[in-house]
Design a protein around this motif. Structure first.
Motif, PDB file in Angstrom:
ATOM      1  N   VAL A   1       0.810  -1.350   0.186  1.00 36.26           N
ATOM      2  CA  VAL A   1       0.041   0.287  -0.358  1.00 36.26           C
ATOM      3  C   VAL A   1       0.916   1.483  -0.524  1.00 36.26           C
ATOM      4  O   VAL A   1       0.687   2.433  -1.444  1.00 36.26           O
ATOM      5  N   VAL A   2       2.099   1.739   0.958  1.00 28.33           N
ATOM      6  CA  VAL A   2       2.599   1.919   1.122  1.00 28.33           C
ATOM      7  C   VAL A   2       3.835   2.673  -0.578  1.00 28.33           C
ATOM      8  O   VAL A   2       3.900   3.779  -0.870  1.00 28.33           O
ATOM      9  N   LEU A   3       4.319   1.564  -0.967  1.00 22.98           N
ATOM     10  CA  LEU A   3       5.427   1.410  -1.641  1.00 22.98           C
ATOM     11  C   LEU A   3       3.859   1.788  -3.352  1.00 22.98           C
ATOM     12  O   LEU A   3       4.853   2.402  -3.940  1.00 22.98           O
ATOM     13  N   TYR A   4       2.992   1.151  -3.895  1.00 22.90           N
ATOM     14  CA  TYR A   4       2.339   1.647  -4.354  1.00 22.90           C
ATOM     15  C   TYR A   4       0.987   2.850  -4.829  1.00 22.90           C
ATOM     16  O   TYR A   4      -0.072   2.312  -5.177  1.00 22.90           O
ATOM     17  N   PHE A   5       1.357   3.274  -3.479  1.00 25.84           N
ATOM     18  CA  PHE A   5       0.180   4.475  -3.424  1.00 25.84           C
ATOM     19  C   PHE A   5      -0.248   4.662  -3.702  1.00 25.84           C
ATOM     20  O   PHE A   5      -1.961   4.855  -4.280  1.00 25.84           O
ATOM     21  N   ASN A   6       0.655   5.695  -4.863  1.00 24.90           N
ATOM     22  CA  ASN A   6      -0.171   6.757  -5.534  1.00 24.90           C
ATOM     23  C   ASN A   6      -0.394   5.359  -6.873  1.00 24.90           C
ATOM     24  O   ASN A   6      -2.096   5.863  -7.311  1.00 24.90           O
ATOM     25  N   LYS A   7      -0.310   4.904  -7.413  1.00 26.56           N
ATOM     26  CA  LYS A   7      -0.543   3.689  -8.420  1.00 26.56           C
ATOM     27  C   LYS A   7      -2.122   3.032  -8.422  1.00 26.56           C
ATOM     28  O   LYS A   7      -2.336   3.010  -8.834  1.00 26.56           O
ATOM     29  N   LEU A   8      -2.290   2.605  -7.081  1.00 29.32           N
ATOM     30  CA  LEU A   8      -3.480   1.934  -6.489  1.00 29.32           C
ATOM     31  C   LEU A   8      -4.398   3.186  -6.158  1.00 29.32           C
ATOM     32  O   LEU A   8      -5.359   3.221  -5.657  1.00 29.32           O
ATOM     33  N   ASN A   9      -4.475   4.770  -6.126  1.00 34.17           N
ATOM     34  CA  ASN A   9      -4.985   5.765  -5.361  1.00 34.17           C
ATOM     35  C   ASN A   9      -6.005   6.371  -6.260  1.00 34.17           C
ATOM     36  O   ASN A   9      -5.160   6.970  -6.929  1.00 34.17           O
ATOM     37  N   PRO A  10      -7.200   6.044  -6.189  1.00 32.87           N
ATOM     38  CA  PRO A  10      -8.018   6.906  -7.430  1.00 32.87           C
ATOM     39  C   PRO A  10      -9.025   8.096  -7.377  1.00 32.87           C
ATOM     40  O   PRO A  10      -9.602   8.805  -8.002  1.00 32.87           O
TER      41      PRO A  10
ATOM     42  N   LYS B   1      -9.818   6.987 -13.932  1.00 33.86           N
ATOM     43  CA  LYS B   1     -11.213   5.890 -14.054  1.00 33.86           C
ATOM     44  C   LYS B   1     -10.187   4.516 -14.028  1.00 33.86           C
ATOM     45  O   LYS B   1     -10.430   2.829 -14.256  1.00 33.86           O
ATOM     46  N   ASP B   2      -8.693   4.818 -15.049  1.00 34.73           N
ATOM     47  CA  ASP B   2      -7.865   3.311 -15.230  1.00 34.73           C
ATOM     48  C   ASP B   2      -7.588   2.348 -13.183  1.00 34.73           C
ATOM     49  O   ASP B   2      -7.395   1.275 -13.233  1.00 34.73           O
ATOM     50  N   THR B   3      -7.719   3.784 -12.552  1.00 32.71           N
ATOM     51  CA  THR B   3      -7.477   2.708 -11.442  1.00 32.71           C
ATOM     52  C   THR B   3      -8.023   2.121 -10.828  1.00 32.71           C
ATOM     53  O   THR B   3      -8.092   0.894 -10.094  1.00 32.71           O
ATOM     54  N   TRP B   4      -9.622   2.770 -11.461  1.00 32.80           N
ATOM     55  CA  TRP B   4     -10.916   2.409 -10.457  1.00 32.80           C
ATOM     56  C   TRP B   4     -10.923   0.773 -11.711  1.00 32.80           C
ATOM     57  O   TRP B   4     -11.082  -0.678 -10.695  1.00 32.80           O
ATOM     58  N   ILE B   5     -10.702   0.831 -12.621  1.00 33.39           N
ATOM     59  CA  ILE B   5     -11.013  -0.707 -13.249  1.00 33.39           C
ATOM     60  C   ILE B   5      -9.466  -1.530 -12.547  1.00 33.39           C
ATOM     61  O   ILE B   5     -10.016  -3.108 -12.831  1.00 33.39           O
ATOM     62  N   LEU B   6      -8.347  -0.797 -12.385  1.00 28.14           N
ATOM     63  CA  LEU B   6      -7.823  -2.290 -12.015  1.00 28.14           C
ATOM     64  C   LEU B   6      -8.488  -2.539 -10.609  1.00 28.14           C
ATOM     65  O   LEU B   6      -8.143  -4.404 -10.619  1.00 28.14           O
ATOM     66  N   TRP B   7      -8.811  -1.778  -9.478  1.00 27.34           N
ATOM     67  CA  TRP B   7      -9.435  -2.174  -8.787  1.00 27.34           C
ATOM     68  C   TRP B   7     -10.118  -3.521  -8.937  1.00 27.34           C
ATOM     69  O   TRP B   7     -10.105  -4.671  -8.595  1.00 27.34           O
ATOM     70  N   ALA B   8     -10.871  -3.595 -10.128  1.00 28.76           N
ATOM     71  CA  ALA B   8     -12.549  -4.035 -10.265  1.00 28.76           C
ATOM     72  C   ALA B   8     -11.587  -5.857 -10.734  1.00 28.76           C
ATOM     73  O   ALA B   8     -11.830  -6.335 -10.238  1.00 28.76           O
ATOM     74  N   LYS B   9     -10.128  -5.318 -11.818  1.00 25.16           N
ATOM     75  CA  LYS B   9      -9.294  -6.104 -11.783  1.00 25.16           C
ATOM     76  C   LYS B   9      -8.871  -7.292 -10.686  1.00 25.16           C
ATOM     77  O   LYS B   9      -9.859  -8.942 -10.825  1.00 25.16           O
ATOM     78  N   VAL B  10      -8.361  -6.297  -9.774  1.00 30.86           N
ATOM     79  CA  VAL B  10      -8.203  -6.973  -8.721  1.00 30.86           C
ATOM     80  C   VAL B  10      -9.074  -8.097  -7.763  1.00 30.86           C
ATOM     81  O   VAL B  10      -8.758  -9.499  -7.170  1.00 30.86           O
ATOM     82  N   LEU B  11     -10.393  -7.386  -7.861  1.00 33.83           N
ATOM     83  CA  LEU B  11     -11.394  -8.358  -7.133  1.00 33.83           C
ATOM     84  C   LEU B  11     -11.736  -9.062  -7.360  1.00 33.83           C
ATOM     85  O   LEU B  11     -11.944 -10.348  -6.774  1.00 33.83           O
TER      86      LEU B  11
END
Length: 270
Positions: A61-70, A81-91
């Motif tokens: 979470v700390v190392l990739y905070f910017n990439k994971l923060n929508p 939008k790409d970040t939300w899609i990434l989270w959807a793929k993770v789920l």
């Protein structure tokens, strides 16, 4: 008490290193417990074995905070939008492990928590890494945006293999990613992100089963283990991402085979 804290630090170091390298964190923790035993109840140990992984997850979470923060203002609307899609793929990728893990958690603890099973899985997947890397072709997925929902689900199915101790969650998902055409970097990154909801969920399940009535010693052991795992994980993740830019995973395969053989010999003749 000091001795127990030192043991907790040792477990945190092992967890922080092995959670992200494809060599099985749970397997190493089970093996380490054969030689270094915390003075705690069996129930606390089973909970500790899972919950200590939260420290490792927080490192991602700390190392990739910017990439994971929508929500950051540093991103454009398209990037958000790409970040939300990434989270959807993770789920989506989490669904198989979440369903099977909830259904068979107790059975896995009862029948598969064995050093011999850990040893066999270390060897089997060590061989798999060597074979797959020897035949590995050029990756066709080199960006997380190109990783489809179908690909994410397939990687999530591979994660089911890690329910058996000694397999390695990161190892199973990285192997799965490579097999279906992702680059090593993308397979590793997606594995890191996949760990966040999976391990938060697994930790919550274990905490609910254990309860929150910790003794002061148990709470100290848990907190120290979490902090140690967090610090060591940051170093381990940076090492792995730098390593795979120039190398494949064969070295980890050989390590798994050698360790598995040593463990088998030890427990057969001990």
């Amino acid at each position: 008490m000091i001795a127990e804290i030192l043991k907790s630090i040792l477990f945190g170091v092992v967890e922080g290193i092995t959670e992200w390298l494809p060599i099985s964190s749970t397997g190493h923790m089970i093996l380490l417990e054969q030689f270094v035993k915390l003075n705690v109840t069996p129930e606390f140990w089973k909970m500790f074995l899972v919950v200590i992984q939260l420290g490792a997850i927080l490192a991602v979470v700390v190392l990739y905070f910017n990439k994971l923060n929508p929500f950051t203002n540093k991103k454009t609307q398209e990037q958000k939008k790409d970040t939300w899609i990434l989270w959807a793929k993770v789920l989506v990728a989490c669904l198989p492990a979440a369903i099977i893990g909830l259904l068979f958690d107790d059975l896995i603890d009862k029948f598969l928590d064995s050093p011999l099973i850990v040893a066999v899985m270390l060897i089997i997947y060590g061989i798999a890494f060597i074979i797959i890397e020897s035949r590995n072709k050029k990756a066709n997925i080199t960006d997380l945006k190109n990783l489809t929902f179908r690909t994410a689900l397939i990687i999530g199915i591979f994660q089911l293999l890690a329910l058996i101790p000694g397999t390695s969650r990161s190892g199973a998902t990285i192997l799965g990613g490579i097999l279906i055409g992702t680059s090593r970097e993308i397979a590793a990154e997606f594995t890191f992100f996949l760990a966040i909801p999976v391990m938060f969920g697994a930790s919550l399940l274990k905490l609910l089963k254990f309860g929150f009535a910790f003794t002061s010693q148990e709470l100290s052991i848990l907190i120290v283990g979490l902090i140690t795992a967090f610090i060591v994980s940051i170093l381990a993740i940076k090492f792995l991402m730098n390593y795979i830019k120039k190398n494949d995973f064969k070295a980890f395969g050989y390590y798994r085979i050698i360790l598995g053989i040593i463990v088998l010999v030890y427990f057969i003749f001990a």
